[in-house]
Write an enzyme that holds these catalytic residues in place. Structure first.
Site, mmCIF file in Angstrom:
data_model
loop_
_atom_site.group_PDB
_atom_site.id
_atom_site.type_symbol
_atom_site.label_atom_id
_atom_site.label_comp_id
_atom_site.label_asym_id
_atom_site.label_seq_id
_atom_site.Cartn_x
_atom_site.Cartn_y
_atom_site.Cartn_z
ATOM 1 N N ASP A 1 -2.048 4.639 6.333
ATOM 2 C CA ASP A 1 -3.213 3.866 5.893
ATOM 3 C C ASP A 1 -3.460 4.061 4.399
ATOM 4 O OD1 ASP A 1 -5.373 2.162 6.147
ATOM 5 O OD2 ASP A 1 -6.271 3.263 7.811
ATOM 6 N N ASP B 1 -8.645 -5.272 9.828
ATOM 7 C CA ASP B 1 -9.597 -4.431 10.544
ATOM 8 C C ASP B 1 -10.510 -5.265 11.436
ATOM 9 O OD1 ASP B 1 -8.653 -2.080 9.521
ATOM 10 O OD2 ASP B 1 -10.260 -1.787 8.062
#
Length: 709
Positions: A458, A528
């Site tokens: 990430d 997301d």
């Protein structure tokens, strides 16, 4: 014929299976773009191509106005330069001379030609490289600048690609825009006089734009000329599309020249990232198929290129930072029961991490949460028949961490300015070898001692204050690019040292998705935003540029955390089954009936997964003017199987039937539909199926299977 020269070696022709790309090499090394389109039947046709040149005025280049394939800075050409450089003593605007070209033999389906340009004193050289992937109808563009024997050369702009299209009545530009939780929105607009710049200055590819473009002249999904390109680069990039006063369309792109510099000492070279270009006369569907096939064949890393993407479960939305051996084992029980094949522990497993305020950089297992380390949990997950994966964010550090206390000099910062924290974190200088050594040692300890087969890598903030104390301005302007090179170095290390490990790239969702990172990772976290309805436009936009096998889609809880929308489980699954399927909800809170339904859809997904992940994608919604449905179709390359997803997406003014004409079938073969109908491929493509659209969140999946005689 591949690559050949005409007109006393002044004209260079690059042929692929179906396309051609033609350049004229003029005196003093000026490269003129002559033609880019369908392959012509005879060599004489290429001889007959006219290079368009408008007579100059005193305000234009003395050789006339034309379309360029390479633009060095400093002359009377005012579009964005392909190269801008100066010497240590202040020399600017070098006189570049043509120094020949090298045509290599075809190797593994690729043939290369390098056009050499040298400054008039022989101190500096530019190699303009074209890699021709003949069977894939793709041409890769890049350049390498070399300081042969001159004083230090300061490169201020070095773009990978410059191309021009001739004057015409109109051209349209397609590109992808958006934001965090709203990535990959397709923008289509006419190219008017002036210059449009699409770029990122954030240090990553960005949620806001993507280094892909397409130019067309009224093309539809199934027909029409489309010119397109993908940049393989994960840092600051730019794309400039300009229509000049004479009607030429100039397109250039590559590394963004914002706050950029590369200093070359004698003997040093600088290669730019690759820009992949293609042309098709088969519309936007043909464009996507061409790009997707190329990505499958040449971009996706080999160790996992052919492997099916497993159904994964990710613990983030179930436990957030509150992870423990006990609650992760309980989730693993639930995930295995519904049929998941991979279990991923997300943030919160390391250091003293109980929120986003601490411990990034301290990648030791939290002993309070996992008293015996990760191995007991990993063994438990494996016993349940699932692979084990873990979340990492190695480019980042919290101030509240041992790493920051020991090495505050490792983060980007300016000498006289406060450091900006975002999500309570700072960015490590990945261009530093000691930083990368620290990260590689961490990976060795983690991957070398535990049976981990998946990493979610990430990056939850963009770069800022990109500086280094004690370094000069020129050195600091190189840090942006050095970060990308350092990132690629670590990704390459993982692939070489741990080829069994599958890597998913993530940057708050779609913040770092491009062909550069996808050459080194296996899939990406698309957004997301896990709302099933929002995801439809995100995933459709993504499909224009990227293969669905690399696109991860999750089923999460309802109401959704982002917008509180309540969506039926069936609809959530259908939305998420159009790529790599993941489950991200809190399974402890799902009812028995929901878990049973989830198990049904996961089993069904495994049945149709080969068609989705390996097949060709068709955006059938694009042909529906009312856009109240989302209809995606996937077809195996051999035409033997097809899967059609039908989802309501904005029904208005009451129920009505929707006609769905499918694509990509063998018109002479007979196909059996999962709704019980048998008819020819011609029937399904010309009449299709009639879907009665009646209510909100209505959805259905239709299978079509070729009937073997």
């Amino acid at each position: 014929m591949g690559i050949f020269q005409l007109k006393n070696e002044q004209r260079l022709v690059l042929e692929t299976k179906e396309t051609a790309y033609v350049i004229d090499i003029h005196k003093h090394g000026h490269l003129q773009h002559v033609y880019w389109g369908e392959k012509l039947p005879e060599t004489a046709d290429y001889e007959a191509l006219q290079s368009i040149v408008f007579s100059p005025s005193s305000f234009e280049a003395t050789r006339g106005v034309m379309g360029y394939d390479y633009i060095p800075w400093g002359e009377m050409v005012y579009t964005e330069p392909t190269l801008k450089a100066s010497s240590a003593s202040g020399e600017r605007g070098f006189k570049w001379e043509y120094a020949g070209l090298d045509i290599a033999a075809e190797d593994s389906g690729k043939q290369q030609v390098v056009i050499k340009l040298q400054d008039s004193l022989g101190r500096y050289q530019v190699d303009v490289t074209y890699d021709v992937f003949r069977q894939d109808d793709i041409i890769a563009r890049s350049q390498t600048i070399t300081n042969i024997k001159g004083e230090a050369l300061y490169i201020e702009a070095a773009r990978s690609m410059q191309v021009s299209l001739p004057p015409a009545s109109w051209y349209n530009l397609s590109h992808l825009a958006g934001k965090w939780v709203g990535e990959f929105q397709l923008i289509q607009e006419e190219i008017r006089e002036g210059r449009k710049t699409i770029d990122s200055r954030r240090g990553n590819t960005s949620h806001h734009a993507n280094p892909w473009f397409a130019i067309d002249q009224g093309a539809g999904e199934d027909s029409g000329d489309v010119w397109f390109g993908h940049l393989a680069y994960s840092g600051n990039w730019d794309l400039h599309v300009e229509k000049d006063a004479h009607g030429f369309i100039h397109v250039c792109g590559g590394i963004n020249d914002f706050d950029f510099m590369k200093v070359l000492q004698p003997g040093e070279s600088f290669p730019t990232p690759v820009f992949y270009l293609g042309y098709t006369s088969k519309g936007f569907t043909g464009m996507s198929h061409q790009a997707h096939r190329f990505q499958r064949k040449h971009i996706m890393p080999e160790p996992h290129r052919e492997a099916e993407r497993k159904v994964l479960y990710n613990s983030w939305e179930a436990t957030y930072f509150d992870v423990s051996e006990e609650n992760q084992k309980a989730l693993a029980d639930e995930a295995a029961t519904i049929g998941c094949e991979r279990f991923v522990v997300d943030d919160g497993w390391f250091g003293k991490r109980n929120s986003d305020q601490s411990s990034l950089g301290d990648w030791e297992v939290n002993q309070d949460k996992f008293p015996n380390g990760l191995d007991p949990l990993i063994s438990y997950v494996k016993e349940k028949g699932m692979d084990f994966g873990i979340w990492l964010e190695p480019e980042m550090v919290n101030k509240d961490s041992r790493l920051f206390q020991e090495h505050p000099e490792w983060v980007y910062h300016f000498a006289t300015k406060d450091q900006t924290t975002a999500r309570n974190q700072l960015v490590l200088q990945f261009g530093r070898e000691d930083v990368r050594t620290y990260v590689k040692n961490m990976l060795d300890k983690l991957l070398g001692s535990s049976d981990i087969s998946f990493i979610k890598w990430d990056m939850n903030r963009s770069l800022s204050e990109v500086g280094r104390i004690g370094a000069g301005v020129g050195e600091q302007k190189q840090l942006w690019h050095e970060h990308v090179e350092g990132l690629y170095d670590v990704f390459d290390y993982i692939k070489n040292a741990y080829p069994h490990v599958l890597v998913e790239t993530c940057s708050g969702g779609g913040g770092r998705i491009d062909l550069g990172v996808l050459q080194r990772t296996d899939q990406f976290w698309t957004s997301d935003n896990t709302d099933a309805r929002d995801r439809l436009s995100i995933q459709r936009g993504c499909s224009y540029a990227y293969h669905q096998k690399t696109m991860m889609c999750w089923v999460t809880d309802s109401p959704n955390w982002l917008n509180q929308r309540t969506v039926p489980l069936k609809y959530r699954f259908h939305s998420a089954m159009m790529g790599g399927l993941g489950i991200g909800g809190n399974l402890h809170e799902w009812t028995k009936e929901e878990k049973e339904e989830a198990a049904h859809w996961i089993t069904f997904y495994k049945h149709i997964r080969p068609v989705i992940q390996e097949g060709l994608a068709y955006r059938l919604t694009a042909t529906h003017p009312k856009k109240e449905t989302e209809i995606m179709q996937y077809v195996r390359e051999d035409g033997s199987r097809s899967v059609v997803f039908l989802l309501e997406n904005g029904l208005s003014f009451g129920p009505h039937p929707v006609q769905v004409k499918v694509k990509g079938l063998d018109e002479n073969a007979r196909y059996y539909s999962s709704d019980g109908t048998t008819a020819t491929g011609a029937f399904w493509m010309n009449h299709g199926l009639i879907w009665p659209l009646n209510e909100e969140y209505q959805c259905e999946i239709i299978e079509l299977s070729k009937v073997e005689d």
